[in-house]
Enzyme design. Structure first.
Site, PDB file in Angstrom:
ATOM      1  CG  HIS A  58      80.489  63.233 -19.682  1.00  0.00           C
ATOM      2  ND1 HIS A  58      80.412  63.625 -18.230  1.00  0.00           N
ATOM      3  CD2 HIS A  58      79.455  64.170 -20.127  1.00  0.00           C
ATOM      4  CE1 HIS A  58      79.456  64.263 -17.898  1.00  0.00           C
ATOM      5  NE2 HIS A  58      78.923  64.670 -19.108  1.00  0.00           N
ATOM      6  CE  LYS A  87      74.403  74.580   0.285  1.00  0.00           C
ATOM      7  NZ  LYS A  87      73.480  75.088   1.266  1.00  0.00           N
ATOM      8  NE  ARG A 111      71.570  62.206 -20.235  1.00  0.00           N
ATOM      9  CZ  ARG A 111      71.721  62.964 -19.296  1.00  0.00           C
ATOM     10  NH1 ARG A 111      72.364  62.441 -18.013  1.00  0.00           N
ATOM     11  NH2 ARG A 111      71.025  64.091 -19.120  1.00  0.00           N
ATOM     12  CB  SER A 131      77.518  64.920 -13.805  1.00  0.00           C
ATOM     13  OG  SER A 131      78.285  64.568 -14.914  1.00  0.00           O
TER      14      SER A 131
END
Ligand code: PNS
Length: 167
Positions: free
Chosen positions: A19, A45, A94, A132
């Protein structure tokens, strides 16, 4: 001349060096960059930081860069972009595997707001495998994620994992 404003939306849970690479590249091209942190499903969660924490972290990371503004948003991305006067939408691409989803989103966003221009940018090859969700997973399992995120983010992740150890 009208200033050029681009928007870089995402979940950023957490902000990675991939990022950061796209943010730095965007700043070379546009006058201002709005980083939009979306209220999305990753808050469930499997999420690491709350949206407010992510915004705070990104603001700290680019505290020296007056051309970057970080804001949380919910609802449609194109509405948020329009409100902010940003007609250029940046997305990182990507690998080929990203393409189908990104292409679909780009066309949907453009059909919702024809004035938006979607720009795909590729990060440095060193970051093309980064996501991430993988960084979260590796970090949770005790792996060293210091080479995938900024030191500030790494520190915050370490604190978070230490706090959740006792749970
Ligand atoms: O980093 P991510 O999780 O790939 O980002 C996805 C994001 C936040 C850009 C996307 O989910 C989004 O645009 N959400 C806002 C809601 C919206 O406008 N949905 C329609 C997109 S075509």
């Amino acid at each position: 001349m009208r200033e050029s404003v681009a928007i870089y939306p995402g979940s950023f849970d957490p902000l990675t060096l991939g990022h950061d690479d796209i943010i730095r590249r965007s700043l070379r091209l546009f006058d201002r960059l709005v980083i939009g942190v979306a209220h999305t499903a990753t808050q469930s969660k499997s999420g690491l930081f709350s949206v407010a924490e992510r915004v705070e972290l990104i603001r700290e990371a680019y505290a020296d860069e007056s051309r970057v503004e970080t804001v949380a948003f919910s609802g449609l991305l194109v509405e948020f972009a329009r409100e902010r006067g940003a007609r250029i939408l940046i997305r990182g691409l990507r690998a080929v595997s990203d393409f189908e989803y990104e292409f679909q989103m780009a066309l949907m966003n453009r059909s919702l707001w024809p004035e938006i221009e979607v720009l795909f940018m590729t990060p440095d090859t060193a970051h093309t495998f980064l996501s991430s969700s993988l960084v979260r997973q590796v970090g949770r399992l005790g792996g060293d994620v210091s080479k995938f995120v900024l030191p500030l983010v790494h520190g915050r992740m370490t604190e978070r994992f230490a706090a959740s150890d006792g749970e």
